[in-house]
Design a protein around this motif. Structure first.
Motif, PDB file in Angstrom:
ATOM      1  N   VAL A 356      77.448  32.003  -3.499  1.00 40.06           N
ATOM      2  CA  VAL A 356      76.838  31.404  -4.831  1.00 40.06           C
ATOM      3  C   VAL A 356      78.231  32.431  -5.847  1.00 40.06           C
ATOM      4  N   GLY A 357      77.780  32.530  -6.844  1.00 40.33           N
ATOM      5  CA  GLY A 357      78.001  32.691  -7.897  1.00 40.33           C
ATOM      6  C   GLY A 357      76.754  33.968  -8.163  1.00 40.33           C
ATOM      7  N   LEU A 358      77.925  34.698  -9.418  1.00 40.03           N
ATOM      8  CA  LEU A 358      76.040  35.314  -9.719  1.00 40.03           C
ATOM      9  C   LEU A 358      75.823  35.809 -11.005  1.00 40.03           C
ATOM     10  N   LEU A 359      74.477  35.537 -11.833  1.00 36.41           N
ATOM     11  CA  LEU A 359      74.739  35.740 -13.192  1.00 36.41           C
ATOM     12  C   LEU A 359      73.955  36.631 -13.844  1.00 36.41           C
ATOM     13  N   ALA A 360      74.120  38.050 -14.543  1.00 35.25           N
ATOM     14  CA  ALA A 360      74.212  39.163 -14.893  1.00 35.25           C
ATOM     15  C   ALA A 360      73.434  39.376 -16.482  1.00 35.25           C
ATOM     16  N   LYS A 361      72.018  38.959 -16.705  1.00 38.16           N
ATOM     17  CA  LYS A 361      71.800  38.692 -17.871  1.00 38.16           C
ATOM     18  C   LYS A 361      71.127  39.529 -18.556  1.00 38.16           C
ATOM     19  N   PHE A 362      71.212  40.483 -19.389  1.00 39.62           N
ATOM     20  CA  PHE A 362      71.045  41.576 -20.249  1.00 39.62           C
ATOM     21  C   PHE A 362      70.524  41.160 -21.582  1.00 39.62           C
ATOM     22  N   TYR A 363      69.675  41.675 -21.373  1.00 40.56           N
ATOM     23  CA  TYR A 363      69.241  41.844 -23.437  1.00 40.56           C
ATOM     24  C   TYR A 363      68.427  43.678 -23.686  1.00 40.56           C
ATOM     25  N   ASN A 364      68.965  43.639 -24.851  1.00 41.93           N
ATOM     26  CA  ASN A 364      68.176  45.589 -25.505  1.00 41.93           C
ATOM     27  C   ASN A 364      68.120  44.884 -27.190  1.00 41.93           C
TER      28      ASN A 364
END
Length: 826
Positions: A356-364
């Motif tokens: 599987v893949g990976l999604l990394a989401k960051f919000y600041n």
């Protein structure tokens, strides 16, 4: 009657205006990730009336123009059109599908590209708007992070254990990307913090006030909370180079912009209250570590207004399919710009079709800025700190500090993560991964391990079995106890390690420790010196050991961070050296030869890293490395001929390490080390320079030097390593596709040993006759080895070729050698 008539006329006019004016609201998101798409163009079909979405992807479009459909478009996405329903104040949301941007769509006419004049003025005004020109600033920060398993499909989905997990998830709600492939959230966090920055000297501090997180395998929030704040989510495009995932990417407004980028002026439009130029940027060479996307530059003063940039799949990166950065900037009253909102997406591709893949989401989000009010340098002592009354906060608190409410998808994601973390099979696998990564398996108040010490085999111990444990934060945040036992079936000896530590001050990291150990060690390959290179250490302890000896010691150590970056250690060691090989040493105090010796030592150490980042991991402090400045490490040892010691001597060692980002040509790392020994000592106490007779490449050894080939009582060495990050090889068609990267090495050693120390100790041959224990370096001729190689072979492997330049006449010397290694690099 007249009043009633006027009222009816007014009411009729109001109804006419109300029905004639169309008000449409909605949100535009990425169909693959569910993230908002800011700055997208929203227009009524068949008209020139339109607007753009805000940073959260929301739009409001008011019109009196008759239209039956609305269209949303944005570079890098497939445009989408929807019918406008006849209901009043319709809500129309869009989910755009990412597309590949085609550079051939643009044709430039003769003459200078009009975008160049804009970029030139933006670069010329960089100093005025760079936030580093503020003496200081502080802000209230909200950070949100989500990690998802992506594309849960194919053979991976059909595994029995995965089916069980998906069945549980389907009972909540399915989350899919644009192709209908399942997404499994694994981690979700919200952090609220106070962030402080000072320019002279450059200092940063973040105080984590509240952090709420849930994740598969997360057992304690205090450690993870330190790295989920905004300190690690800072992107300043006014710098020439930005560090992202440990790589250096060139800014679209770098000083040498014309060397890296091409530009196209797409439009001129209002963004909020500012009239802006909209520019498309893309790298001249597709595999360069550069961005493609859109930037908005204010016409008034050529300051950056907002940014939407992507690092494409074609860049010379491993595993990463896409990195997307969106940022909105605000101007301070002093002039420099500060980011008000930043969103980052990192999509990691599947390694194979069955994974599987990976999604990394960051919000600041940053708000309530205060500028040019620097706090005392002592305030910045600890770069990341948890507030004393730190907790996870109430739901009311998070609703208050969030810039925008959580989306429906984020609410479902958080619920899924919480559910996943309770599924037994998920807990089993997550704990197993942590066990492999850390070496320890947590069970209640203790951690069992490390697994690397469970099994070994060598010519002295034969089969060796062992095991150990250590207490964790659940046991105490002030006391740490650790130990292990091991047994060799050939030498029939028990080995052990027992340690007790008291943490006196967690803020100015102050500890005192007592430990004792009995172990097998090797001259020149001591465990203490190789702990940071576990593969080489493990390889050197299997098979035939090199000049092995039993080491039994008692040690008292204390350490304290005196001020930020400066750490002081002091201690006392009582050690027994019992060789398992024929060893001969003349003791000047007793006037006789002996085959063993005892040590009593005072040890002092000073380490200084100006911008080294340290975090507290449960009851241990971990360095995340320096950012820019070198790290200095000084060690002093005083040997005593009393308190049970046989030898009076002094040893001084100073090392300097630094990482150098050299922009286009890659990244260099160097380590300078120098030292000397005063007094007459047996050769195991000299600087026994680490050789490497294994097939594995290592950075801690001279790779073509044999074990125990040289020792010195005065020495200086330079280890220099450079990674070209694809530079040069990116121009070769076949290698360009393979994404190989060139590397280079240089290891140089100057050293000497006094006649007294040369003749003081020796090994014995089979007849008991003394033979030289090591080779002697000529002070006028350094040992030199030069290397070159290729890394990123099949994304994991590295091959280095080395040439030995000097001391080729030494017995067993090899003028050429090839070393291999495996590594996971981006």
């Amino acid at each position: 009657m007249k009043s009633i008539f006027l009222f009816l006329i007014s009411f009729f006019c109001f109804l006419t205006i109300s029905f004639a004016q169309l008000s449409i609201i909605g949100k535009v998101t990425d169909s693959e990730t569910g993230d908002p798409i800011p700055f997208a163009s929203v227009i009524l079909k068949g008209s020139t009336l339109g607007t753009t979405t805000d940073f959260e992807g929301n739009y409001v479009l008011n019109s009196t123009t008759k239209a039956d459909s609305i269209q949303v478009s944005y570079l890098g996405y497939v445009s989408q059109t929807k019918k406008i329903p006849t209901t009043p104040s319709p809500v129309i949301n869009f989910q755009l599908i990412p597309s590949t941007f085609n550079l051939s769509e643009f044709v430039f006419e003769s003459g200078e590209n009009p975008a160049f004049a804009i970029i030139r003025k933006a670069v010329a005004s960089k100093e005025k708007f760079d936030k580093r020109n503020l003496t200081a600033y502080e802000s209230d920060n909200y950070t949100k992070i989500e990690l998802d398993l992506d594309e849960v499909e194919g053979a991976f989905k059909e595994r029995n254990q995965v089916k069980k997990v998906i069945a549980v998830m389907d009972s909540i709600k399915q989350l899919t990307n644009d192709e209908g492939k399942k997404i499994l959230p694994m981690f979700f966090s919200e952090t609220y913090s106070k962030f402080y920055f000072r320019t002279d000297p450059i200092l940063k501090k973040e105080i984590i006030e509240n952090s709420r997180l849930t994740g598969v395998g997360i057992t304690d929030g205090t450690t993870v909370s330190q790295i989920t704040g905004s300190a690690f989510q800072e992107y300043n495009f006014y710098r020439n180079w930005l560090t992202i995932v440990e790589k250096e990417f060139v800014s679209p407004i770098t000083d040498g912009w014309k060397t890296f980028y091409d530009y196209d002026l797409m439009d001129s439009l209002m963004v909020g209250e500012d009239y802006c130029y909209m520019l498309k940027v893309y790298p001249l060479r597709e595999q360069d570590l550069a961005f493609t996307g859109t930037i908005w530059i204010k016409k008034e003063n050529y300051a950056l207004k907002q940014i939407d940039l992507t690092i494409p799949k074609s860049a010379n990166l491993n595993f990463i399919e896409r990195i997307k950065i969106q940022q909105e900037l605000v101007e301070t009253e002093a002039g420099p710009l500060l980011p008000s909102k930043t969103r980052v997406l990192i999509k990691i591709s599947k390694i194979t079709e069955n994974t599987v893949g990976l999604l990394a989401k960051f919000y600041n989000s940053q708000e309530n800025f205060k500028i040019n009010n620097p706090l005392p340098t002592s305030f910045y002592f600890q770069s990341i700190e948890l507030k004393e009354d730190f907790d996870q906060g109430t739901e009311e608190f998070w609703q208050k500090v969030r810039p925008e409410p959580l989306s429906d998808q984020e609410i479902v994601s958080r619920q899924m993560v919480d559910t996943l973390s309770r599924i037994p099979i998920i807990r089993f696998y997550s704990e197993g991964i942590k066990f492999l990564g850390t070496g320890f398996l947590p069970v209640g108040k203790v951690d069992f391990g490390p697994w690397t010490g469970l099994f070994n085999y060598n010519d002295i111990e034969g089969l060796r079995l062992g095991g150990g444990l250590r207490t964790n934060l659940k046991f105490s945040n002030k006391y740490v106890f650790t130990g292990y036992l091991a047994y060799g079936f050939a030498d029939q000896q028990v080995k052990y390690f027992i340690s007790g530590t008291k943490i006196l001050d967690r803020k100015r990291w102050t500890t005192i420790q007592i430990n004792t150990q009995k172990e097998i060690d090797q001259v020149g390959l001591e465990i203490e010196n190789l702990q940071l290179n576990s593969i080489f250490l493990a390889a050197s302890r299997f098979g035939t050991l090199n000049k092995p000896y039993y080491s039994k010691y008692f040690r008292l150590i204390t350490q304290r961070e005196v001020f930020r970056g400066l750490n002081f250690t002091a201690g006392f060691t009582r050690k027994e050296f019992d060789p398992l090989f024929e060893f001969n040493y003349f003791n000047e105090n007793t006037g006789v030869y002996q085959n063993r010796f005892d040590l009593a030592q005072i040890n002092i150490g000073v380490r200084y890293g100006k911008d080294e980042i340290q975090i507290i991991n449960d009851n241990y402090r971990v360095s995340l490395g320096p950012v820019k400045w070198p790290v200095f490490d000084f060690r002093f040892t005083q040997g005593l001929n009393n308190l049970g010691g046989d030898i009076n001597y002094q040893k001084y060692t100073l090392s300097v390490y630094q990482k150098l980002n050299l922009g286009l040509i890659g990244v260099s790392r160097y380590e300078l080390k120098s030292g000397f020994v005063r007094g007459t000592v047996p050769y195991p106490l000299l600087e026994n320079h680490i050789g490497n007779e294994t097939i594995f490449y290592t950075t801690v050894a001279f790779n073509l030097m044999n074990f125990n080939e040289f020792a010195s009582d005065r020495f200086a060495s330079l280890s220099y390593r450079h990674s070209f990050e694809g530079f040069g090889l990116n121009q070769i068609p076949l290698i360009k596709k393979l994404k190989w990267r060139a590397v280079a090495n240089a290891n140089v050693l100057w050293g000497s040993v006094s006649d007294k120390n040369l003749s003081n100790s020796s090994d014995l041959d089979g007849s008991g006759n003394p033979i030289p224990a090591f080779g002697r370096l000529d002070a006028s001729t350094p040992y030199i080895e030069l290397g070159y190689g290729i890394e990123n072979i099949f994304k994991f492997f590295r091959v280095d070729a080395f040439h030995r330049i000097t001391y080729l006449d030494n017995p067993g010397a090899n003028s050429f050698g090839v070393k291999i290694s495996a590594q996971i690099i981006l």
